[in-house]
Motif scaffolding. Sequence first.
Motif, PDB file in Angstrom:
ATOM      1  N   SER A 114      35.855 -52.342  53.846  1.00  0.00           N
ATOM      2  CA  SER A 114      36.715 -52.661  52.708  1.00  0.00           C
ATOM      3  C   SER A 114      38.116 -53.036  53.159  1.00  0.00           C
ATOM      4  O   SER A 114      38.699 -52.399  54.041  1.00  0.00           O
ATOM      5  CB  SER A 114      36.795 -51.455  51.756  1.00  0.00           C
ATOM      6  N   SER A 115      38.676 -54.069  52.543  1.00  0.00           N
ATOM      7  CA  SER A 115      40.050 -54.486  52.854  1.00  0.00           C
ATOM      8  C   SER A 115      41.060 -53.411  52.476  1.00  0.00           C
ATOM      9  O   SER A 115      42.186 -53.402  52.996  1.00  0.00           O
ATOM     10  CB  SER A 115      40.379 -55.781  52.103  1.00  0.00           C
ATOM     11  N   ASP A 116      40.679 -52.503  51.592  1.00  0.00           N
ATOM     12  CA  ASP A 116      41.598 -51.469  51.105  1.00  0.00           C
ATOM     13  C   ASP A 116      41.598 -50.211  51.964  1.00  0.00           C
ATOM     14  O   ASP A 116      42.180 -49.204  51.571  1.00  0.00           O
ATOM     15  CB  ASP A 116      41.236 -51.088  49.663  1.00  0.00           C
ATOM     16  N   ILE A 117      40.945 -50.266  53.119  1.00  0.00           N
ATOM     17  CA  ILE A 117      40.841 -49.056  53.932  1.00  0.00           C
ATOM     18  C   ILE A 117      42.213 -48.555  54.377  1.00  0.00           C
ATOM     19  O   ILE A 117      42.446 -47.349  54.489  1.00  0.00           O
ATOM     20  CB  ILE A 117      39.902 -49.282  55.142  1.00  0.00           C
ATOM     21  N   ILE A 118      43.139 -49.467  54.635  1.00  0.00           N
ATOM     22  CA  ILE A 118      44.542 -49.104  54.866  1.00  0.00           C
ATOM     23  C   ILE A 118      45.297 -49.469  53.585  1.00  0.00           C
ATOM     24  O   ILE A 118      45.558 -50.655  53.348  1.00  0.00           O
ATOM     25  CB  ILE A 118      45.158 -49.851  56.066  1.00  0.00           C
ATOM     26  N   PRO A 119      45.613 -48.520  52.730  1.00  0.00           N
ATOM     27  CA  PRO A 119      46.289 -48.853  51.470  1.00  0.00           C
ATOM     28  C   PRO A 119      47.579 -49.632  51.711  1.00  0.00           C
ATOM     29  O   PRO A 119      48.375 -49.275  52.578  1.00  0.00           O
ATOM     30  CB  PRO A 119      46.561 -47.478  50.852  1.00  0.00           C
ATOM     31  N   PHE A 120      47.728 -50.740  50.980  1.00  0.00           N
ATOM     32  CA  PHE A 120      48.882 -51.623  51.121  1.00  0.00           C
ATOM     33  C   PHE A 120      49.036 -52.096  52.569  1.00  0.00           C
ATOM     34  O   PHE A 120      50.136 -52.214  53.090  1.00  0.00           O
ATOM     35  CB  PHE A 120      50.168 -50.933  50.635  1.00  0.00           C
ATOM     36  N   GLY A 121      47.878 -52.375  53.196  1.00  0.00           N
ATOM     37  CA  GLY A 121      47.881 -52.721  54.620  1.00  0.00           C
ATOM     38  C   GLY A 121      48.693 -53.949  54.957  1.00  0.00           C
ATOM     39  O   GLY A 121      49.281 -54.020  56.039  1.00  0.00           O
ATOM     40  N   SER A 122      48.726 -54.945  54.053  1.00  0.00           N
ATOM     41  CA  SER A 122      49.480 -56.169  54.343  1.00  0.00           C
ATOM     42  C   SER A 122      50.784 -56.242  53.561  1.00  0.00           C
ATOM     43  O   SER A 122      51.451 -57.278  53.562  1.00  0.00           O
ATOM     44  CB  SER A 122      48.626 -57.398  54.018  1.00  0.00           C
ATOM     45  N   SER A 123      51.146 -55.147  52.923  1.00  0.00           N
ATOM     46  CA  SER A 123      52.358 -55.128  52.093  1.00  0.00           C
ATOM     47  C   SER A 123      53.544 -54.554  52.873  1.00  0.00           C
ATOM     48  O   SER A 123      53.374 -53.640  53.701  1.00  0.00           O
ATOM     49  CB  SER A 123      52.120 -54.279  50.845  1.00  0.00           C
ATOM     50  N   PRO A 124      54.745 -55.055  52.605  1.00  0.00           N
ATOM     51  CA  PRO A 124      55.935 -54.475  53.256  1.00  0.00           C
ATOM     52  C   PRO A 124      56.184 -53.035  52.833  1.00  0.00           C
ATOM     53  O   PRO A 124      56.976 -52.335  53.469  1.00  0.00           O
ATOM     54  CB  PRO A 124      57.079 -55.395  52.798  1.00  0.00           C
ATOM     55  N   ILE A 125      55.480 -52.596  51.785  1.00  0.00           N
ATOM     56  CA  ILE A 125      55.585 -51.195  51.360  1.00  0.00           C
ATOM     57  C   ILE A 125      55.108 -50.250  52.455  1.00  0.00           C
ATOM     58  O   ILE A 125      55.662 -49.178  52.674  1.00  0.00           O
ATOM     59  CB  ILE A 125      54.769 -50.964  50.068  1.00  0.00           C
ATOM     60  N   ASN A 126      54.057 -50.675  53.160  1.00  0.00           N
ATOM     61  CA  ASN A 126      53.477 -49.846  54.220  1.00  0.00           C
ATOM     62  C   ASN A 126      54.107 -50.242  55.558  1.00  0.00           C
ATOM     63  O   ASN A 126      53.707 -51.231  56.178  1.00  0.00           O
ATOM     64  CB  ASN A 126      51.960 -50.024  54.263  1.00  0.00           C
ATOM     65  N   THR A 127      55.075 -49.455  55.987  1.00  0.00           N
ATOM     66  CA  THR A 127      55.779 -49.729  57.251  1.00  0.00           C
ATOM     67  C   THR A 127      55.248 -48.887  58.403  1.00  0.00           C
ATOM     68  O   THR A 127      55.805 -48.901  59.497  1.00  0.00           O
ATOM     69  CB  THR A 127      57.281 -49.458  57.081  1.00  0.00           C
ATOM     70  N   LEU A 128      54.170 -48.153  58.152  1.00  0.00           N
ATOM     71  CA  LEU A 128      53.632 -47.260  59.178  1.00  0.00           C
ATOM     72  C   LEU A 128      53.024 -48.037  60.348  1.00  0.00           C
ATOM     73  O   LEU A 128      52.371 -49.071  60.153  1.00  0.00           O
ATOM     74  CB  LEU A 128      52.556 -46.358  58.567  1.00  0.00           C
ATOM     75  N   ASP A 129      53.205 -47.515  61.518  1.00  0.00           N
ATOM     76  CA  ASP A 129      52.557 -48.063  62.712  1.00  0.00           C
ATOM     77  C   ASP A 129      51.171 -47.416  62.814  1.00  0.00           C
ATOM     78  O   ASP A 129      50.859 -46.693  63.767  1.00  0.00           O
ATOM     79  CB  ASP A 129      53.427 -47.738  63.940  1.00  0.00           C
ATOM     80  N   TRP A 130      50.324 -47.715  61.809  1.00  0.00           N
ATOM     81  CA  TRP A 130      49.088 -46.959  61.617  1.00  0.00           C
ATOM     82  C   TRP A 130      48.082 -47.128  62.754  1.00  0.00           C
ATOM     83  O   TRP A 130      47.330 -46.203  63.066  1.00  0.00           O
ATOM     84  CB  TRP A 130      48.436 -47.296  60.280  1.00  0.00           C
ATOM     85  N   ASP A 131      48.066 -48.291  63.387  1.00  0.00           N
ATOM     86  CA  ASP A 131      47.091 -48.472  64.463  1.00  0.00           C
ATOM     87  C   ASP A 131      47.457 -47.673  65.709  1.00  0.00           C
ATOM     88  O   ASP A 131      46.589 -47.351  66.527  1.00  0.00           O
ATOM     89  CB  ASP A 131      46.899 -49.947  64.812  1.00  0.00           C
ATOM     90  N   THR A 132      48.735 -47.327  65.841  1.00  0.00           N
ATOM     91  CA  THR A 132      49.162 -46.447  66.936  1.00  0.00           C
ATOM     92  C   THR A 132      49.027 -44.983  66.537  1.00  0.00           C
ATOM     93  O   THR A 132      48.537 -44.154  67.316  1.00  0.00           O
ATOM     94  CB  THR A 132      50.619 -46.739  67.335  1.00  0.00           C
TER      95      THR A 132
END
Length: 416
Positions: free
Chosen positions: A59-77
């Motif tokens: 699902s594209s939603d697996i990272i919530p707001f993954g492509s949004s500037p709202i989500n600034t987390l370095d989630w892949d790290t």
Amino acid sequence: MKIGYACLTVGVYNTSFKTCTLKSATPEHLLSLIKHNLDTLDRIIDYNSSIGITHFRISSDIIPFGSSPINTLDWDTLFKEEFHSIAKKLKKQAIRVSMHPGQYTVLNSPNEDIVQRAVEDLAYHTRFLTALETAKSSKIILHIGGVYGDKETAIARFEKNYALLSQDIKDRLIIENDDKSYHVGDVLAIGRNNRIPVVYDNLHNQVLPFDVSKDDHYFITLANQTWSAEDGIQKIHYSQGATLKRAGSHSKTIDLAVFDAFLKSIPDVDIMLEVKDKNLSAIKAANLISENRTISNLEQEWARYKYTVLEHNPTLYKEIQVLLKDKKAYPIIEFYSLIDRAIATEPSEGTQLNALSHVWGYFKETSTEKERKKYDSYLESFKKGTYSINAVKGLLLKMAIKYNNDYLLTSYYLHF
């Protein structure tokens, strides 16, 4: 040949993804959701491995707001260990994954802001698949977009914007014919001109045909010419139309006899099923093509379906039991046909109560007095019409969790 399904897992305990609203998308909340969703993906991969499913669309939603500037987390790290753990399972089980951005990811829009958001969304999907350590054969599927009153100009705009994409996005991107604007002839031409692999969708071609004199095999063969060795095995999308619904609507489940005829008419490809019951149809298809075609495959499936069938149609329940008595046979199409017919039958209060009593039998001796009274209360409320049967099933599911009843947790009955 790999058989896959898209995004959600039906009838399986503890496999639901979570998201949030923009208002609640704080860094802390996003961290919690990402952790939950990656853990859920990990469980789904384990489940898919256990049932022989080797193709899955994430699902594209697996990272919530993954492509949004709202989500600034370095989630892949931040979640590198979780990604690596899942990656190891994908490689070990040879599971192919893909992603499919939604209808708002439009690369050929005349609005530059929309195009920019589309590029950011494609970058997010690429980032996610890269974090999973997948090869270029893990693809991102995209439709061409809108026509905007001038198809030729819209195609030229798609090609111009595609040329500007980074190479890592291009390495994963494949394009698909749709059922409204771009038929397979359009998409094949775009694919050939820009060296983009084409994924053929059979139902879209039925609704928006290019050449009705040509069959699925013909278009799949043409699409194959757009795939390179680095792209992996050619993949297609397969679905069947829902009756009495809008043209292009996906069926609730796969009619296995129709699918079997389709398989016999096409070359060897990976197939993504697009169907409402998701993994349930994928298991049907996987059992159809399995090299280990024994009655035990069907007996395992029957164990998951039996109380659902009993609830809907006790007569067909008995027919299936008789069908499975011949241990040397493999009546897979008839088996699933009976299950489909049973589930399509509207249950009566009597058949519902009968199925509930069978499931309650697992707890009758071990439950506490309080639990027995609660079950009786729920049952009476169901009979009076103040509680739905799902409320009673929900109670039984909680008890299955409490008492670690693995059989009921893997039965579809409590999860429908």
